[in-house]
Design a protein around this motif. Structure first.
Motif, PDB file in Angstrom:
ATOM      1  N   TRP A  91      -2.915  -1.654   2.987  1.00  0.00           N
ATOM      2  CA  TRP A  91      -2.199  -2.777   2.374  1.00  0.00           C
ATOM      3  C   TRP A  91      -3.046  -3.599   1.403  1.00  0.00           C
ATOM      4  O   TRP A  91      -2.507  -4.110   0.406  1.00  0.00           O
ATOM      5  CB  TRP A  91      -1.577  -3.671   3.457  1.00  0.00           C
ATOM      6  CG  TRP A  91      -2.553  -4.321   4.401  1.00  0.00           C
ATOM      7  CD1 TRP A  91      -2.928  -3.848   5.621  1.00  0.00           C
ATOM      8  CD2 TRP A  91      -3.246  -5.559   4.221  1.00  0.00           C
ATOM      9  NE1 TRP A  91      -3.833  -4.704   6.215  1.00  0.00           N
ATOM     10  CE2 TRP A  91      -4.036  -5.763   5.371  1.00  0.00           C
ATOM     11  CE3 TRP A  91      -3.285  -6.510   3.201  1.00  0.00           C
ATOM     12  CZ2 TRP A  91      -4.853  -6.883   5.535  1.00  0.00           C
ATOM     13  CZ3 TRP A  91      -4.100  -7.628   3.359  1.00  0.00           C
ATOM     14  CH2 TRP A  91      -4.873  -7.808   4.509  1.00  0.00           C
ATOM     15  N   PRO A  95      -2.340  -4.744  -4.639  1.00  0.00           N
ATOM     16  CA  PRO A  95      -2.426  -5.425  -5.943  1.00  0.00           C
ATOM     17  C   PRO A  95      -2.951  -4.532  -7.055  1.00  0.00           C
ATOM     18  O   PRO A  95      -2.515  -4.641  -8.207  1.00  0.00           O
ATOM     19  CB  PRO A  95      -3.397  -6.589  -5.670  1.00  0.00           C
ATOM     20  CG  PRO A  95      -3.289  -6.838  -4.209  1.00  0.00           C
ATOM     21  CD  PRO A  95      -3.059  -5.495  -3.597  1.00  0.00           C
ATOM     22  N   SER A 132       1.627 -12.719  -5.785  1.00  0.00           N
ATOM     23  CA  SER A 132       1.729 -11.534  -4.937  1.00  0.00           C
ATOM     24  C   SER A 132       0.465 -11.352  -4.106  1.00  0.00           C
ATOM     25  O   SER A 132       0.526 -11.045  -2.907  1.00  0.00           O
ATOM     26  CB  SER A 132       1.975 -10.303  -5.808  1.00  0.00           C
ATOM     27  OG  SER A 132       1.996  -9.131  -5.025  1.00  0.00           O
ATOM     28  N   VAL A 133      -0.697 -11.553  -4.735  1.00  0.00           N
ATOM     29  CA  VAL A 133      -1.971 -11.429  -4.019  1.00  0.00           C
ATOM     30  C   VAL A 133      -2.077 -12.496  -2.933  1.00  0.00           C
ATOM     31  O   VAL A 133      -2.513 -12.217  -1.806  1.00  0.00           O
ATOM     32  CB  VAL A 133      -3.152 -11.544  -5.002  1.00  0.00           C
ATOM     33  CG1 VAL A 133      -4.475 -11.605  -4.240  1.00  0.00           C
ATOM     34  CG2 VAL A 133      -3.155 -10.373  -5.972  1.00  0.00           C
ATOM     35  N   VAL A 135       0.370 -14.074  -1.314  1.00  0.00           N
ATOM     36  CA  VAL A 135       1.285 -13.750  -0.214  1.00  0.00           C
ATOM     37  C   VAL A 135       0.721 -12.618   0.634  1.00  0.00           C
ATOM     38  O   VAL A 135       0.771 -12.650   1.868  1.00  0.00           O
ATOM     39  CB  VAL A 135       2.681 -13.379  -0.772  1.00  0.00           C
ATOM     40  CG1 VAL A 135       3.579 -12.842   0.343  1.00  0.00           C
ATOM     41  CG2 VAL A 135       3.328 -14.581  -1.437  1.00  0.00           C
ATOM     42  N   LEU A 136       0.165 -11.598  -0.027  1.00  0.00           N
ATOM     43  CA  LEU A 136      -0.395 -10.454   0.700  1.00  0.00           C
ATOM     44  C   LEU A 136      -1.553 -10.883   1.589  1.00  0.00           C
ATOM     45  O   LEU A 136      -1.651 -10.460   2.750  1.00  0.00           O
ATOM     46  CB  LEU A 136      -0.862  -9.396  -0.291  1.00  0.00           C
ATOM     47  CG  LEU A 136      -1.479  -8.128   0.307  1.00  0.00           C
ATOM     48  CD1 LEU A 136      -0.410  -7.309   1.024  1.00  0.00           C
ATOM     49  CD2 LEU A 136      -2.138  -7.278  -0.776  1.00  0.00           C
ATOM     50  N   THR A 139      -0.025 -13.003   4.623  1.00  0.00           N
ATOM     51  CA  THR A 139       0.899 -12.349   5.557  1.00  0.00           C
ATOM     52  C   THR A 139       0.468 -10.951   5.979  1.00  0.00           C
ATOM     53  O   THR A 139       0.971 -10.443   6.984  1.00  0.00           O
ATOM     54  CB  THR A 139       2.295 -12.231   4.910  1.00  0.00           C
ATOM     55  OG1 THR A 139       2.217 -11.363   3.766  1.00  0.00           O
ATOM     56  CG2 THR A 139       2.811 -13.596   4.466  1.00  0.00           C
ATOM     57  N   GLN A 144       6.365  -8.224   1.853  1.00  0.00           N
ATOM     58  CA  GLN A 144       6.474  -9.613   1.419  1.00  0.00           C
ATOM     59  C   GLN A 144       5.761  -9.858   0.096  1.00  0.00           C
ATOM     60  O   GLN A 144       6.180 -10.695  -0.700  1.00  0.00           O
ATOM     61  CB  GLN A 144       5.905 -10.541   2.496  1.00  0.00           C
ATOM     62  CG  GLN A 144       6.787 -10.716   3.706  1.00  0.00           C
ATOM     63  CD  GLN A 144       8.142 -11.308   3.338  1.00  0.00           C
ATOM     64  OE1 GLN A 144       8.235 -12.303   2.638  1.00  0.00           O
ATOM     65  NE2 GLN A 144       9.210 -10.675   3.819  1.00  0.00           N
ATOM     66  N   SER A 145       4.678  -9.119  -0.158  1.00  0.00           N
ATOM     67  CA  SER A 145       3.905  -9.354  -1.375  1.00  0.00           C
ATOM     68  C   SER A 145       4.643  -8.920  -2.642  1.00  0.00           C
ATOM     69  O   SER A 145       4.242  -9.301  -3.740  1.00  0.00           O
ATOM     70  CB  SER A 145       2.558  -8.630  -1.295  1.00  0.00           C
ATOM     71  OG  SER A 145       2.722  -7.234  -1.394  1.00  0.00           O
ATOM     72  N   ILE A 151       7.152 -14.643  -3.439  1.00  0.00           N
ATOM     73  CA  ILE A 151       6.260 -14.996  -4.552  1.00  0.00           C
ATOM     74  C   ILE A 151       6.688 -16.318  -5.168  1.00  0.00           C
ATOM     75  O   ILE A 151       5.847 -17.182  -5.479  1.00  0.00           O
ATOM     76  CB  ILE A 151       6.259 -13.877  -5.612  1.00  0.00           C
ATOM     77  CG1 ILE A 151       5.673 -12.594  -5.020  1.00  0.00           C
ATOM     78  CG2 ILE A 151       5.470 -14.298  -6.843  1.00  0.00           C
ATOM     79  CD1 ILE A 151       5.775 -11.391  -5.926  1.00  0.00           C
ATOM     80  N   TYR A 154       5.599 -19.164  -3.018  1.00  0.00           N
ATOM     81  CA  TYR A 154       4.154 -19.389  -3.158  1.00  0.00           C
ATOM     82  C   TYR A 154       3.871 -20.167  -4.437  1.00  0.00           C
ATOM     83  O   TYR A 154       3.102 -21.130  -4.434  1.00  0.00           O
ATOM     84  CB  TYR A 154       3.430 -18.044  -3.171  1.00  0.00           C
ATOM     85  CG  TYR A 154       1.927 -18.137  -3.284  1.00  0.00           C
ATOM     86  CD1 TYR A 154       1.145 -18.142  -2.134  1.00  0.00           C
ATOM     87  CD2 TYR A 154       1.295 -18.230  -4.515  1.00  0.00           C
ATOM     88  CE1 TYR A 154      -0.235 -18.222  -2.220  1.00  0.00           C
ATOM     89  CE2 TYR A 154      -0.079 -18.313  -4.611  1.00  0.00           C
ATOM     90  CZ  TYR A 154      -0.837 -18.309  -3.461  1.00  0.00           C
ATOM     91  OH  TYR A 154      -2.207 -18.405  -3.568  1.00  0.00           O
TER      92      TYR A 154
END
Length: 265
Positions: A91, A95, A132-133, A135-136, A139, A144-145, A151, A154
């Motif tokens: 995971w 990105p 995105s980064v 959130v990743l 979580t 989710q990312s 996003i 965030y």
């Protein structure tokens, strides 16, 4: 986040010892690959494959770890051996997969529709990527990312501070743009790698400023159900009996019996 705090965060790759060591090692490795490739293309190709399979994914995992540590207000830990294993977590690599996909997509849009649509797509991606980064890292969820709603939440929660990350990413893109090729390649490469590390740290820091980590619940691992547990036990018993039967069928009955007793013990 104030402008002064933003500038201070940009200096983190020069202040955090684990980041400094990793960044310097990364730059030296790239320089070594270029030197060896110039001397022997075959040796350079072999080392490049090792770099692509083990070292680069490990570096990617470390960068996402930096984001998470900054988001949680923790000291940045040095890279671990597990991060450089081939079968380690996948995971954190998302990105970079998204970045590669965006480059290809923007290139396709440019060929098919022209410069303006490609520039718009690139701007949209650049605006969404830090979110995105973030959130990743918080979580640990690849789903989710890439969730537009996650996003957007965030970005909304971090407010104007989010623009610092977008600005840093834009500066990074300019450094690596084809139009910049040949203009101070060595300095540009070093500064670009430095800003890459700074971007991941900054993305985590703006999440920490808004205490986003404590607003997100990471679900606990779900225990296997009764049917899954029963199937696992049956498979294990079958494997034991098959091994014991193999020993007995070759005349080693005592060995087969001992193996079963050892497994029961």
């Amino acid at each position: 986040m104030s402008p002064a705090e933003f500038l201070r965060e940009l200096t983190l790759p020069a202040r955090s010892l684990p980041v400094v060591i990793t960044l310097v090692a990364f730059l030296l490795l790239l320089a070594s690959l270029a030197f060896i490739s110039a001397l022997s293309p075959v040796a350079g190709l072999g080392l490049t494959l090792v770099f692509a399979l083990f070292l680069l994914p490990g570096l990617m995992r470390f960068l996402v770890q930096v984001t998470e540590d900054r988001a949680r207000g923790l000291s940045i830990e040095p890279p671990t051996a597990e991060q450089f294993m081939l079968l380690s977590s996948v995971w954190p690599l998302l990105p970079f997969a998204l970045g590669g996909g965006a480059v290809l997509a923007c290139g396709y849009i440019r060929q098919q529709f022209g410069e303006a649509p490609a520039a718009a797509a690139a701007a949209l991606f650049a605006f969404a990527l830090p979110g995105s980064v973030g959130v990743l890292a918080i979580t640990h969820s690849a789903v989710q990312s890439v969730n537009p709603l996650a996003i957007a939440r965030y970005i909304s929660a971090t407010g104007l501070s989010y623009l610092y990350a977008v600005f840093t990413l834009a500066a990074l893109a300019v450094l690596f743009a084809p139009a910049s090729a040949g203009a101070g390649n060595g300095t540009r490469a070093i500064l670009g790698r430095y800003l890459l590390f700074a971007l991941f740290a900054l993305t985590g820091r703006i999440a920490f400023e808004e205490d986003l980590v404590n607003e997100v619940d990471i679900p606990e691992p779900v225990a296997p159900g009764e049917a899954q547990q029963a199937a696992s036990i049956t498979a294990e018993r079958t494997e034991i009996l098959n091994h014991a039967y193999g020993l007995s069928s070759r005349g080693n009955r005592d060995g087969g019996l001992r193996f079963v007793l050892q497994q029961l013990g």
